[in-house]
Design an enzyme around this catalytic site. Structure first.
Site: not given
Ligand code: TRH
Length: 386
Positions: A17, A19, A258, A274-276
């Site tokens: 999620y 990107d 979000q 995690r992630g970004e």
């Molecule tokens: O989902 P991710 O692991 O995304 C990753 C990274 O961005 C990585 O750099 C990239 O290369 C890859 O994707 C393709 O983790 P991230 O970045 O934290 O994104 C999660 C999103 O989900 C963030 O905007 C928060 C949101 N979120 C919710 O909206 N509700 C929830 O309950 C949770 C747990 C997260």
């Protein structure tokens, strides 16, 4: 002269999620705080609908929270390019769209918004131009980051005010009610756990289960969930389930929209992210956190992790910095997180203080504002105001 800035953001969802998380946040901020007319092109509307449940994954075009959301399909329609064109994470723009950009009398400002990294080289590459090999177009690299020489981070104007109001409410009863739980007792350690599959989970759960303090661990549905289930001997873990062992209680939450995810981070004493994007949100929460970085080939992600730890720990005394390194390395290495936890949490008071100072320091460098400033500098002719 038309004084409204039009912006197209292109998002190709690779996995997870992050990107779409970054693009959706940026799109909303540009539209709602700066009055930009934003069109967000997404190839996977299902992922957007997880972050924003009111989005309809079946619609080609819709208005959502002030943003025009368009399905980025293989056959790209003929559209007039925007003034500001943002391709997220080097996704390739449709040929037809690039040709239309090149045909404009006044060329759009074309930006490649890159992934977040704390590595040193980012400062040197931020805002570098890259002329198109055959067309009269220039693309600029735009790097988010943690220092004033980078593009900064996404931070909504009112976030800290909302966060402080939330955190100053001692009981946070409304939040706990909204997730269907009684308000935890004051002595309970509240943890949120969002991560990838991780073999380090078991020893962390062991140490929490056998510790003196009650621990409430809230796990949003996602990739780490099967391992959580396995720990408790449940082959079908899902939202709403509750497990316990000794002093550890684990509750599985549905993936929330979000904006509501921030509240979870604000309510907890420590956040595993995690992630970004979730990592940045944990920093804005002003609480200690543990980062599970997105794993890449050849372990290059460990360099990124260490670069961040170096910056983040610069304001910590050596023993606290050492404890943070220990837990983060263990969590990302998949081993020994239980032992590392005790050392880390022994420094909780200084870690909390540092988390607050860090968030405040970083808050002065707004990515959305920097982007718009840069746009105005490159696009000299039209004289847009922000
Ligand atoms: O989902 P991710 O692991 O995304 C990753 C990274 O961005 C990585 O750099 C990239 O290369 C890859 O994707 C393709 O983790 P991230 O970045 O934290 O994104 C999660 C999103 O989900 C963030 O905007 C928060 C949101 N979120 C919710 O909206 N509700 C929830 O309950 C949770 C747990 C997260």
């Amino acid at each position: 002269m038309n004084k409204i800035i039009r912006c197209d953001i292109f998002c190709n969802v690779i996995d997870n999620y992050g990107d779409i998380g970054v693009c959706w946040r940026l799109a909303r901020q540009l539209a709602n705080e700066y009055g930009v007319a934003v069109r967000l092109w997404v190839d996977d509307l299902g992922s957007l609908a997880k972050l924003c449940p009111e989005a309809d994954a079946e619609l080609e075009s819709q208005l959502c929270r002030g943003v025009e959301v368009r399905h980025w399909a293989a056959l790209f329609p003929e559209v007039e390019p925007a003034h500001l064109v943002i391709e997220a994470f080097a996704c390739e723009l449709p040929e037809r769209y690039v040709a239309a950009m090149a045909a404009q009398k006044h060329k759009p400002v074309w930006i490649n918004l890159e992934y977040l990294s704390a590595e040193n080289w980012v400062e040197g590459c931020h805002k570098l131009p890259s002329p198109h090999p055959s067309l009269p177009l220039v693309k600029y690299f735009f790097f988010p980051g943690f220092t004033p020489q980078t593009g900064g981070l996404l931070l909504e104007r009112d976030l800290f005010v909302r966060r402080d109001a939330f955190q100053n409410d001692a009981s946070q009863q409304a939040f706990w009610q909204s997730i269907g739980m009684p308000t935890p007792a004051p002595e309970t350690l509240k943890v949120s756990l969002f991560g990838y599959e991780n073999t380090a989970l078991q020893s962390l759960f062991d140490v929490w289960a056998s510790g003196n303090q009650p621990v409430l661990c809230l796990v949003p549905e996602g990739r780490i969930l099967p391992q959580v289930g396995k720990y408790f001997g449940d082959a079908a873990p899902c939202a709403g389930k509750d497990y316990s062992s000794g002093n550890l209680r684990v509750h599985v939450l549905p993936f929330v929209e979000q904006e509501r995810y921030d509240e979870l981070l604000w309510a907890c004493d420590i956040n595993f992210v995690r992630g970004e994007d979730s990592c940045v949100r944990a920093q804005w929460a002003g609480q200690p956190f543990v980062w599970h970085i997105y794993p890449q080939h050849d372990n290059v992600h460990m360099q990124k992790l260490r670069a961040f730890m170096e910056l983040y720990c610069a304001g910590l005394p050596p023993d606290a910095a050492h404890a943070l390194h220990g837990l983060w390395e263990a969590w990302n290495g998949g081993l020994g997180s239980g032992q590392a936890w005790n050392d880390f949490w022994a420094h909780r008071s200084i870690l909390r203080q540092q988390a607050r100072v860090w968030a405040q320091e970083l808050s002065g460098n707004s990515l959305a504002l920097n982007l718009l400033d840069f746009f105005r500098r490159i696009d000299k002719i039209r004289g847009f105001k922000i």
